[in-house]
Design a protein around this motif. Structure first.
Motif, PDB file in Angstrom:
ATOM      1  N   UNK A  31      37.924  15.002  63.478  1.00  0.00           N
ATOM      2  CA  UNK A  31      38.998  14.663  64.407  1.00  0.00           C
ATOM      3  C   UNK A  31      38.556  14.951  65.837  1.00  0.00           C
ATOM      4  N   UNK A  32      38.749  13.950  66.690  1.00  0.00           N
ATOM      5  CA  UNK A  32      38.515  14.083  68.133  1.00  0.00           C
ATOM      6  C   UNK A  32      39.855  13.894  68.836  1.00  0.00           C
ATOM      7  N   UNK A  33      40.257  14.875  69.641  1.00  0.00           N
ATOM      8  CA  UNK A  33      41.495  14.795  70.420  1.00  0.00           C
ATOM      9  C   UNK A  33      41.141  14.580  71.881  1.00  0.00           C
ATOM     10  N   UNK A  34      41.761  13.569  72.491  1.00  0.00           N
ATOM     11  CA  UNK A  34      41.620  13.358  73.930  1.00  0.00           C
ATOM     12  C   UNK A  34      42.926  13.724  74.617  1.00  0.00           C
ATOM     13  N   UNK A  35      42.832  14.510  75.672  1.00  0.00           N
ATOM     14  CA  UNK A  35      43.995  14.943  76.435  1.00  0.00           C
ATOM     15  C   UNK A  35      43.750  14.667  77.921  1.00  0.00           C
ATOM     16  N   UNK A  36      44.709  13.964  78.551  1.00  0.00           N
ATOM     17  CA  UNK A  36      44.557  13.624  79.966  1.00  0.00           C
ATOM     18  C   UNK A  36      44.606  14.852  80.860  1.00  0.00           C
ATOM     19  N   UNK A  37      45.371  15.874  80.452  1.00  0.00           N
ATOM     20  CA  UNK A  37      45.531  17.065  81.277  1.00  0.00           C
ATOM     21  C   UNK A  37      44.426  18.079  81.069  1.00  0.00           C
ATOM     22  N   UNK A  38      44.534  19.159  81.794  1.00  0.00           N
ATOM     23  CA  UNK A  38      43.511  20.202  81.752  1.00  0.00           C
ATOM     24  C   UNK A  38      43.872  21.237  80.687  1.00  0.00           C
ATOM     25  N   UNK A  39      42.925  22.087  80.387  1.00  0.00           N
ATOM     26  CA  UNK A  39      43.159  23.217  79.492  1.00  0.00           C
ATOM     27  C   UNK A  39      43.594  24.427  80.323  1.00  0.00           C
ATOM     28  N   UNK A  40      44.610  25.121  79.851  1.00  0.00           N
ATOM     29  CA  UNK A  40      45.126  26.312  80.532  1.00  0.00           C
ATOM     30  C   UNK A  40      44.972  27.542  79.640  1.00  0.00           C
TER      31      UNK A  40
END
Length: 543
Positions: A31-40
């Motif tokens: 599984x590959x997850x793409x997230x537009x936002x940043x990691x906090x």
């Protein structure tokens, strides 16, 4: 299943995407997850909402925060951004909707939804660490209870179910939820800044449960990658193209292939992709029903704001949402707070005007009230210590109203627009919200001994409601003529493409939808076969 770069690409890491990431990893998928936002990390969140670069999401301006704001002709939308999606800035509130939601005509004939979803709600509650009753009572909770009594609906008052770790305040403790498999946690300090981002580490965001467990099982989460295209491949599978979020130049575009794709980019992001990919021919068989039955939870945000409140009232002390009551059988009211110093959203507040009149009448009412008491209105509108001087009333309904979203060309670009849809007109204001805000303000005045006033919002003055619960537009349906996905959340005509976020929700739940999105995702993923095993879900016959 080795002909593709990934078994599954998940677009977005909110409540639906996080469930998909964990459950698919447990079933053996890559599984590959793409997230537009940043990691906090906890310490990365803004200290207050005035730290715009860490609070607001405007990546092309260098703001990579948790708070998205979108605008349509009929609604202004508050949404989330970052690894963990809306869990980063939501109010931790995890209600289960009443029976009316499960009986909505859009989906009631497809399954016995209430009993079928019951075990998945239970799983969602366990995973999200739901405390069934907020355990503290302070001035705001007493004011809300008294306001409910004043309105004759005191029997409906309750403390909210919330997803927060109420350990010893400020004390670090080993994972209390998953037998040590999850991250360490810190007890809630009741600072009130849940919706700006929990720097304490007490809020049960998706980074503390689903995503943390998914990454331990090998899921790769790529932040700051915006998905720009999902294209169906001629021989099956999909090509997914991403680029660097907010880039003016050097977009660093990348394309990977996947046998299956899960869209979980939030209602706004998922609808954007489906509309654009259908229009471009990348996903040519997406139903023409895309955009229909877009919901706002029939929602309004109003404020009961005190002119001046003595410090002992401590209106900003607590978590974001703590109590609620029902004004009538379909209208639910919650108190909302921001913590001390987080006063930016107060800029949306203004004089409460009669929403059932024309714009010219609303503007005259606004001007008249300001001219009659300019000093009082200035004090009410002053952003200094705004979060400590009042209570926001969040009002939502199970009413059957909707918008229809579509694409239009503006300045050479395709953008989403809205029109009134099925059911009652989507409300531009809620009289029940005004009634509730007035009752809360009266109680602030009576209990606090200070002048108080009910307040509205600037969008409402111009006939544009404000919602934090944007839903639907790619809803569950019995056929592609009636919606975008089937009962297993597979897109009609593209069965390897799935929608498992708020865009799938077919009706207004009338309560905060996060728990429902999670439960629906749990159910959808429970039907997936383990990697390499036969798929027992029925083959789609319609396209």
């Amino acid at each position: 299943m080795t002909d593709f770069d990934e078994d599954v690409v998940v677009v977005g890491s909110g409540f639906g995407g996080s469930v998909a990431a964990l459950r698919l990893a447990e079933k053996g998928y890559r599984v590959q997850v793409y997230e537009a936002g940043r990691r906090f990390e906890d310490e990365d969140f803004a200290r207050t909402s005035w730290n715009l670069r860490r609070y607001l999401w405007a990546p092309m301006l260098g703001c990579f925060g948790v708070q998205r704001i979108h605008r349509l002709p009929h609604v202004m939308i508050l949404a989330g951004a970052g690894v963990g999606g809306g869990s980063l800035n939501y109010a931790n509130t995890l209600y289960q909707p009443g029976s009316a939601f499960f009986q909505d005509p859009q989906w009631r004939g497809i399954a016995e939804w209430e009993p079928e979803l019951a075990p998945h709600y239970a799983t969602a509650k366990r995973m999200l660490g739901v405390v069934e009753r907020y355990p503290h009572t302070g001035p705001v909770e007493r004011i809300m209870a008294a306001a409910a009594d004043d309105l004759g609906v005191g029997s409906t008052f309750r403390h909210a179910p919330v997803g927060v770790w109420f350990g010893k305040p400020g004390e670090r403790t080993p994972d209390p939820f998953f037998g040590g498999d999850g991250p360490e946690r810190t007890g809630c300090t009741l600072c009130g800044n849940c919706m700006v981002g929990c720097r304490v580490g007490a809020k049960n965001t998706l980074m503390k449960n689903y995503l943390a467990l998914a990454e331990r099982r090998g899921v790769v989460v790529s932040p700051l990658r915006t998905v720009t295209e999902v294209r169906a491949l001629p021989d099956g599978g999909f090509a997914v193209t991403t680029q660097r979020s907010g880039a003016w130049f050097r977009h660093a575009r990348k394309t990977v292939t996947a046998r299956q794709v899960v869209l979980a980019a939030g209602t706004w992001g998922t609808q954007q992709l489906l509309h654009r990919m259908k229009a471009s021919g990348a996903l040519p068989r997406v139903s023409d029903a895309v955009g229909r039955l877009t919901r706002t939870n029939s929602e309004a945000l109003d404020g009961a704001v005190a002119v001046s409140v003595p410090e002992p009232l401590q209106l900003a002390h607590g978590i974001a949402i703590t109590t609620s009551f029902h004004v009538d059988d379909r209208t639910h009211v919650e108190n909302v707070r921001y913590g001390p110093g987080s006063n930016l959203m107060g800029a949306l507040a203004t004089v409460l005007v009669p929403g059932d009149r024309r714009l010219s009448a609303r503007l005259r009412s606004l001007g008249t009230q300001i001219l009659r008491s300019p000093v009082r209105q200035f004090r009410l509108g002053n952003l200094r210590r705004w979060s400590e001087r009042g209570i926001i009333a969040l009002v939502m309904q199970t009413a059957d109203n909707s918008l229809t979203l579509s694409l239009r060309r503006r300045f050479g670009r395709l953008v989403m627009t809205s029109a009134q849809g099925h059911g009652e007109p989507n409300p531009s204001y809620l009289p029940q919200a005004h009634t509730a805000a007035a009752a809360i303000a009266a109680r602030v005045e009576a209990d606090g001994g200070v002048p108080a006033a009910a307040r509205g919002s600037w969008p409402e003055v111009f006939g544009i409601p404000l919602t934090a619960h944007f839903l639907g537009g790619a809803v569950i349906s019995a056929s592609p003529a009636d919606g975008v996905i089937d009962a297993y959340h597979r897109v009609w005509g593209h069965p390897g493409l799935h929608v498992v976020d708020g865009a799938a929700v077919p009706a207004n739940p009338g309560v905060n939808p996060s728990l429902t999105i999670t439960a629906l995702a749990e159910r959808a993923l429970s039907y997936w076969p383990r990697r390499g095993e036969d798929d027992e879900r029925p083959v789609q016959l319609a396209s």
